[in-house]
Design an enzyme around this catalytic site. Structure first.
Site, PDB file in Angstrom:
ATOM      1  N   SER A 149       7.752   0.243  -4.456  1.00 17.58           N
ATOM      2  CA  SER A 149       7.580  -1.058  -3.809  1.00 17.58           C
ATOM      3  C   SER A 149       6.709  -1.941  -4.679  1.00 17.58           C
ATOM      4  CB  SER A 149       6.928  -0.877  -2.435  1.00 17.58           C
ATOM      5  OG  SER A 149       6.509  -2.130  -1.938  1.00 17.58           O
ATOM      6  N   TYR A 162      -0.477   1.983   2.130  1.00 17.31           N
ATOM      7  CA  TYR A 162       0.910   2.137   1.686  1.00 17.31           C
ATOM      8  C   TYR A 162       1.017   1.813   0.193  1.00 17.31           C
ATOM      9  CZ  TYR A 162       5.922   0.951   1.345  1.00 17.31           C
ATOM     10  OH  TYR A 162       7.227   0.870   0.978  1.00 17.31           O
TER      11      TYR A 162
END
Lengths: 256, 446
Positions: A149, A162
C-alpha cells in the site's frame, strides 16, 4: 523434469492467488485466467468455489481452490505443496492480496489489534512467501506480485499501524526480490492508492478511488514486465514522491 | 458486521431520488449478514439501477447493491443452462457466451441490466413473440428470504413463490443465484431490414405478418407526428447471420454533463424525429449489424439519461391486448401529441404471451414505450395514458413505472391477490420494501 526451455515450448502457467476473496484478487484472477490456470487460496471456501466456477465458465481453463489461512503458519507448507501439485510441471506464479485494515481509531481503542494487523499484513505474508520461495527457485522461473500500500511509504497520523506493517512488508520484498533474482524469478511490489473494495467501502468518500479491475490489470501488466515496483493508478507515484519529500518537522504537523 | 454507506440513489429516469443506507456485499456471506443486520427496518435489492422510477429505491431505508455479486456459477453447453449471481449483467453474458453461440433468450434494451433485475422485472426483448420473456427460461433460483434462510425455488417445489418472484420486483426476497437457459445457435451478427411505415394502420398490419416470421422486430415511432402521419416510423426486423469475424468492440461515448432544460423541446425533437424517419430510404434498406448494436442501440452512449437534464424524465410503457390495440394505440398517440410533450424515443413492439409471474408484464398484444421530459404537464399526461391503458384492458410495466395509481395497478394485475398471499407468508413483517411498493399500496403500506 523436462529441460525444454520456455522459448521453445511455452510452459503452462499457474497463478496461486493468496487471499482470493478480495475484489482485487477476483479481478486479478479473471484477468490472469485468460492465459493461465488459477488456484485460489483463502479461508472462505464457498466464496472461492464461486469464483473458481466463474473463471472456468469465462476462460475454459483450470481453476481450483485450496485452503489457506495467513496467520496459521503451520498450514502454509500444505498450501504450497498443493499449489506445487496443481501447477504440475508448469510455472508457478504468486499473487498475494490479503491484508486487514482496521481504522486507526479502532486500534487506539484496542491496542491488541496491533498484533493482528502485523500478523495478517506482515508476518503471514512473509511466512507464506518464505515457504513458497524454494518452489520458485527450483523451477528457476516464476513471478511474485504482492499488494502492499502507499500507506507503507510514510507513517501517517491517520493510519500508522497499518502503514508500518506494509512498510515492513515492502522491506521484506526488497530482500526477497534480490534472492529470487538469482533464480530468474521476479518480485513486483504493487502499491495501490485507495481502491473501491469492501475494505474501503463506506469508510470515507475519497474522490480518487480506483476500480479493482484497474489495479488488477496494471498489476498483471507489471508482473509480465517483471517490474520491481508499481504505483497504481500512476498518479500515486507523484503523490507519494511529494509526501516522502516533506520534512518530518513539517509532516508531523499535518493532519493526514 | 455489515458496513452501511449513506448515499443518494435515483432510478434511471432520475425523477425519483432516495436517501438510503446501502451495503455492497462481495461474498455470499456478506449478503446473509446484510439481511441479518436488518432485523428491523426495510431493504430492497438494487442492481444496475436501470429501472426508470422508484422500483429499486427505499427512501430512509436500506438497499443491497448487488453489483459485486457478479459471478457465473456454472454453465452446461449441452443444455444451455447457466447459473449466475444476481449482479451478472447482460453485457457479461454476451461477452462470455455469444462467441460460443449462446445468448440470453430474452434481453432488455440495455445490456447494463443485471440478471437479478431481469428476474425481478421479468424483462422482455425484441423477440418476445418467438422466445418469450426472461422468466420463461428460468429453471430455479436461490432466494434469500426475510427470515435469513435461503430457499432453492423452482416451478414444482413452490409454484406460488416461484410465480411471485418472477416479475415480483424484488419484494419476495433477494435472489442470490438464478439458473436459466441460454439459447443456442446465436451469432454475434444479425441481418437487419428497415423500412418506413406511413401510419399506425400500416404498423398494425405489418406486425400482424412479421411477428410470427421474424426472430426480432421493433418499431420506432415518431411520437410528435400528427394527423395522417400519426404513428409513422421505421420498422426493423432481424435474423441471425453467420459471419466469420467478430464485431469490433463498441467505442462508447459518455454524456459529460446534464443538458440544460431547453435542449429538448418540441422543435428540436420534431426535427430529430423527421430526420430519423428519412434516414431510411423509401424503398427500405438491409444491412449487417452487430447483435449488440441492434439489441442495445443506446448502450454506446453512457449516461444518456443526462440528456434530459437535472429534472429527469419519465418512461411510460404499456401493453394493450391485440383486440383493442389499434384503437388504444391511436388514443395514446393522440394524447401524447396533443400534450405537446416532446418525446423522441417511442418504441412499438409485439408481445407473444403472458409471463409466468403473478406480476409479469407481458400479455399477447402491442407494447408502446416512450420517454417524457419531466416538464409541467408530464404528470397529467401520464395519468391520461394510464386511463387509456385501463380502458383497453392493458397494463403498465412496473420496471418503467413512476406514477401508476393504486387503483390502476390493482385493475391491471388480476393475480395481485395471489402475489399478496405469498408476501404475507414469506415476509409477514414487510421487511423487503421499495418506494414503488409503498406507492402502490403493497405489503400493507398505508
Amino acid at each position: 523434469m523436462s529441460d525444454t526451455s520456455p522459448s521453445e515450448k511455452p510452459l503452462n502457467e499457474t497463478w496461486l492467488i493468496l487471499g482470493a476473496s478480495s475484489a482485487i484478487a477476483r479481478a486479478f484472477a479473471r484477468a490472469a485466467s485468460a492465459e493461465a490456470d488459477i488456484l485460489l487460496a483463502g479461508r472462505d471456501r464457498t466464496d472461492m468455489e464461486a469464483t473458481a466456477a466463474d473463471l472456468r465458465a469465462r476462460s475454459g481453463r483450470r481453476a481450483g481452490v485450496v485452503a489457506f489461512d495467513a496467520t496459521d503458519y503451520a498450514s502454509h507448507a500444505a498450501t504450497v505443496a498443493q499449489a506445487k501439485a496443481f501447477a504440475g510441471d508448469g510455472l508457478l506464479n504468486i499473487f498475494l492480496a490479503f491484508g486487514t485494515m482496521p481504522s486507526q481509531g479502532e486500534i487506539d481503542a484496542d491496542p491488541a489489534l496491533i498484533a493482528k494487523v502485523i500478523e495478517a499484513n506482515y508476518t503471514g505474508a512473509a511466512h507464506i512467501l518464505h515457504v513458497a520461495a524454494p518452489v520458485l527457485e527450483a523451477r528457476r522461473a516464476g513471478r511474485v506480485v504482492v499488494l502492499t500500500s502507499v500507506a507503507g511509504d510514510r507513517g501517517r497520523l491517520k493510519n500508522y499501524v497499518y502503514g508500518s506493517a506494509k512498510a515492513g512488508l515492502n522491506a521484506y520484498l526488497q530482500g526477497l526480490r534480490a534472492r529470487l533474482f538469482r533464480a530468474g524469478c521476479t518480485v513486483t511490489t504493487v502499491k495501490p492508492g485507495p481502491v473501491d473494495t469492501a475494505m474501503s467501502y463506506g469508510l470515507n468518500d475519497m474522490p480518487m478511488m480506483a476500480a479493482p479491475e484497474t489495479v488488477a490489470a496494471a498489476s498483471l501488466k507489471a508482473a509480465k514486465k517483471g517490474a520491481e515496483t508499481l504505483y497504481t493508478p500512476g498518479i500515486w507515484l507523484i503523490i507519494m514522491t511529494i509526501i516522502r519529500l516533506i520534512p518530518e518537522r513539517i509532516f508531523k504537523k499535518l493532519n493526514i | 458486521m455489515t458496513r452501511w454507506k449513506k448515499m443518494t440513489l435515483t432510478g434511471w429516469g432520475r425523477s425519483h431520488v432516495a436517501s438510503v443506507e446501502a451495503a455492497r456485499p462481495e461474498r455470499p456471506r456478506d449478503l446473509d449478514e446484510a439481511m441479518a443486520d436488518t432485523a428491523s427496518g426495510t431493504l430492497i435489492a438494487h442492481g444496475a439501477g436501470r429501472a426508470y422510477g422508484d422500483s429499486a429505491l427505499n427512501t430512509n431505508g436500506r438497499v443491497v447493491l448487488t453489483e459485486r455479486l457478479d459471478r457465473v456459477l456454472g454453465f452446461d453447453a449441452a443444455t444451455g443452462l447457466v447459473i449466475c449471481e444476481p449482479g451478472v449483467t447482460f453485457a457479461n453474458l454476451m461477452e462470455i457466451f455469444l462467441p460460443r453461440g449462446f445468448m440470453p433468450a430474452a434481453s432488455p434494451g440495455t445490456s447494463f441490466a443485471t440478471v437479478g433485475g431481469a428476474l425481478a422485472a421479468d424483462v422482455h426483448g425484441k423477440n418476445h413473440d418467438r422466445h418469450g420473456g426472461f422468466g420463461d427460461h428460468v429453471e430455479w433460483f436461490d432466494l434469500l428470504l426475510a427470515d435469513g434462510t435461503t430457499r432453492r425455488v423452482d416451478a414444482q417445489n413452490d409454484a406460488e413463490l416461484f410465480a411471485a418472484t418472477i416479475g415480483g420486483m424484488g419484494l419476495t426476497g433477494i435472489v442470490r443465484a438464478v439458473a436459466f437457459r441460454l439459447l443456442p445457435n446465436a451469432s454475434p451478427w444479425v441481418r437487419v431490414k428497415e423500412r418506413r411505415i406511413r401510419d399506425l394502420d400500416e404498423y398494425i398490419e405489418a406486425f400482424a405478418t412479421i411477428r410470427d416470421r421474424s426472430t426480432f422486430s421493433v418499431g420506432w415511432i415518431d411520437a410528435v407526428a400528427t394527423g395522417a402521419a400519426l404513428g409513422r416510423g421505421i420498422l426493423e426486423t432481424a435474423e441471425f447471420e453467420a459471419h466469420d469475424t467478430l464485431p469490433k468492440p463498441r467505442n462508447p461515448h459518455r454524456v459529460p454533463f446534464d443538458f440544460p432544460g431547453f435542449a429538448l423541446n418540441h422543435f428540436t425533437v420534431k426535427a430529430f424525429n423527421a430526420q430519423h424517419y428519412r434516414r431510411v430510404p423509401q424503398t427500405g434498406r438491409e444491412r449487417r449489424k452487430s447483435f449488440a448494436e441492434f439489441l442495445y442501440p443506446l448502450d454506446a452512449l453512457h449516461g444518456w439519461n443526462r440528456i434530459y437534464g437535472k429534472r429527469g424524465f419519465y418512461q411510460f410503457q404499456c401493453v394493450l391486448p391485440d383486440a383493442g390495440a389499434r384503437a388504444g394505440l391511436r388514443r395514446l398517440l393522440e394524447a401524447i401529441s396533443e400534450a405537446g410533450n416532446p418525446s423522441f424515443l417511442a418504441v412499438l413492439k409485439t408481445l407473444g404471451r403472458s409471463g409466468r409471474g403473478h406480476l409479469s408484464f407481458p400479455m399477447r398484444g402491442f407494447t408502446l414505450a416512450l420517454d417524457f421530459p419531466r416538464i409541467n404537464g408530464a404528470d397529467g399526461l401520464l395519468r391520461r395514458l394510464e386511463a387509456i391503458t385501463l380502458d383497453h384492458q392493458g397494463r403498465i410495466y412496473l420496471a418503467k413505472d413512476s406514477l401508476l395509481t393504486r387503483e390502476g395497478f390493482r385493475a391491471m394485475y388480476p393475480l395481485l391477490p395471489r402475489f399478496e398471499r405469498v408476501l404475507a407468508k414469506v415476509d409477514p413483517a414487510s421487511r423487503l420494501m421499495s418506494d414503488q411498493a409503498r406507492r402502490l399500496g403493497l405489503k400493507g403500506a398505508p
